[in-house]
Design a protein around this motif. Sequence first.
Motif, PDB file in Angstrom:
ATOM      1  N   VAL A 276       0.964  -1.195  -0.196  1.00 44.77           N
ATOM      2  CA  VAL A 276      -0.064  -0.209   0.124  1.00 44.77           C
ATOM      3  C   VAL A 276       0.924   1.157   0.124  1.00 44.77           C
ATOM      4  O   VAL A 276       1.976   1.147   0.517  1.00 44.77           O
ATOM      5  CB  VAL A 276      -0.909   0.044   1.263  1.00 44.77           C
ATOM      6  N   ARG A 277       0.422   2.373  -0.765  1.00 44.53           N
ATOM      7  CA  ARG A 277       1.226   3.468  -0.658  1.00 44.53           C
ATOM      8  C   ARG A 277       0.200   4.669  -0.749  1.00 44.53           C
ATOM      9  O   ARG A 277      -0.650   4.700  -1.292  1.00 44.53           O
ATOM     10  CB  ARG A 277       2.173   3.714  -1.968  1.00 44.53           C
ATOM     11  N   LEU A 278       0.644   5.726  -0.136  1.00 47.49           N
ATOM     12  CA  LEU A 278      -0.016   7.118   0.118  1.00 47.49           C
ATOM     13  C   LEU A 278       0.305   7.902  -1.326  1.00 47.49           C
ATOM     14  O   LEU A 278       1.396   7.853  -1.745  1.00 47.49           O
ATOM     15  CB  LEU A 278       0.110   7.793   1.016  1.00 47.49           C
ATOM     16  N   GLY A 279      -0.480   8.902  -1.539  1.00 47.91           N
ATOM     17  CA  GLY A 279      -0.009   9.999  -2.369  1.00 47.91           C
ATOM     18  C   GLY A 279       0.567  11.110  -1.433  1.00 47.91           C
ATOM     19  O   GLY A 279       1.701  10.670  -0.729  1.00 47.91           O
ATOM     20  N   GLY A 280       0.214  12.385  -2.057  1.00 48.46           N
ATOM     21  CA  GLY A 280       0.644  13.518  -1.330  1.00 48.46           C
ATOM     22  C   GLY A 280       0.187  14.129  -0.026  1.00 48.46           C
ATOM     23  O   GLY A 280       0.403  14.986   0.337  1.00 48.46           O
ATOM     24  N   GLU A 281      -1.292  13.333   0.352  1.00 51.28           N
ATOM     25  CA  GLU A 281      -1.971  14.026   1.315  1.00 51.28           C
ATOM     26  C   GLU A 281      -1.269  14.037   2.633  1.00 51.28           C
ATOM     27  O   GLU A 281      -0.676  13.220   2.873  1.00 51.28           O
ATOM     28  CB  GLU A 281      -3.287  13.201   1.401  1.00 51.28           C
ATOM     29  N   VAL A 282      -1.911  15.076   3.601  1.00 52.68           N
ATOM     30  CA  VAL A 282      -1.360  15.065   4.814  1.00 52.68           C
ATOM     31  C   VAL A 282      -2.439  14.474   5.703  1.00 52.68           C
ATOM     32  O   VAL A 282      -3.627  14.456   5.436  1.00 52.68           O
ATOM     33  CB  VAL A 282      -1.206  16.788   5.349  1.00 52.68           C
ATOM     34  N   SER A 283      -2.107  14.178   6.933  1.00 56.72           N
ATOM     35  CA  SER A 283      -2.836  13.437   7.989  1.00 56.72           C
ATOM     36  C   SER A 283      -3.573  12.241   7.276  1.00 56.72           C
ATOM     37  O   SER A 283      -4.810  12.121   7.670  1.00 56.72           O
ATOM     38  CB  SER A 283      -3.649  14.366   8.628  1.00 56.72           C
ATOM     39  N   GLU A 284      -2.835  11.541   6.425  1.00 55.69           N
ATOM     40  CA  GLU A 284      -3.589  10.438   5.733  1.00 55.69           C
ATOM     41  C   GLU A 284      -2.884   9.368   6.298  1.00 55.69           C
ATOM     42  O   GLU A 284      -1.702   9.194   6.479  1.00 55.69           O
ATOM     43  CB  GLU A 284      -3.411  10.547   4.325  1.00 55.69           C
ATOM     44  N   TRP A 285      -3.741   8.164   6.578  1.00 52.90           N
ATOM     45  CA  TRP A 285      -3.333   6.800   6.815  1.00 52.90           C
ATOM     46  C   TRP A 285      -3.088   5.993   5.725  1.00 52.90           C
ATOM     47  O   TRP A 285      -4.041   5.830   4.834  1.00 52.90           O
ATOM     48  CB  TRP A 285      -4.336   6.318   7.979  1.00 52.90           C
ATOM     49  N   ALA A 286      -2.221   4.943   5.870  1.00 53.13           N
ATOM     50  CA  ALA A 286      -1.841   3.718   5.022  1.00 53.13           C
ATOM     51  C   ALA A 286      -2.052   2.575   5.879  1.00 53.13           C
ATOM     52  O   ALA A 286      -1.227   2.598   6.874  1.00 53.13           O
ATOM     53  CB  ALA A 286      -0.800   3.755   4.133  1.00 53.13           C
ATOM     54  N   TYR A 287      -3.021   1.543   5.595  1.00 55.51           N
ATOM     55  CA  TYR A 287      -3.021   0.528   6.423  1.00 55.51           C
ATOM     56  C   TYR A 287      -2.766  -0.687   6.000  1.00 55.51           C
ATOM     57  O   TYR A 287      -2.738  -0.797   4.601  1.00 55.51           O
ATOM     58  CB  TYR A 287      -4.631   0.364   6.922  1.00 55.51           C
TER      59      TYR A 287
END
Length: 234
Positions: A218-229
Amino acid sequence: MRVATVQPFTVPADLTANLAEHARLIRSVEAELCVFPELSLTGLEFEALAADPGLWLTAGDSRLEPLREACRASGVHAVIGLPLVEDGRRHIGSLVLGPDGETVATYAKRNLHNSEEELFEPGGREVIVEVGGRRLGLAICLDAANPDHPRELAEAGAEVYVLSALFSEGQEDRLLDQVGVAAGHGMWVVLSQYSGKTGGMAAFGGSGVWKPGGAAEVRLGGEVSEWAYATITS
């Protein structure tokens, strides 16, 4: 073991605001482990840290109590980035809190940039903690650029490489290369890094979890205060 990595918004050198935001995020997590970036409680604000002794923390600092309460409320382990004072030495540190709010471990970054050496001292030990039946090896940013660091943790029995970092814009290939080295030793990799600006540098996000061998779970983009589980399996 279910893990969560977060890209928080860190207010530059505002310990009070960042403690409150970390506590809020820890209370909202739905995992056994949550991981924050390097120096997440202050940002990489070296000028402010040099000028203000009040920004530095020990593992037993009473100002950390909101984080301990949040861990107790969520029953979660948390890896938190902080300017750490230990035995009179100043470090770029990680503090691991347990689900009862207890201090499980501290880790001091072993590999420093030249600019960091003016303010911090390197740590002298590797740290492995057990969470959810898994052995987690702790790392901070440039540690992962030294191939000996993940290798030594893997040889010591670490199953998960927990990396708190700052990768600035233009360093996407560096991030993937360093994750790949650790994953190449057969470890899962959990990365938490910044999105937005800290210490005058702009980060691009991209926190996530990688499987042994290097495939992204799993990977996040550029968002802040975002979770990756992700769930770490055998």
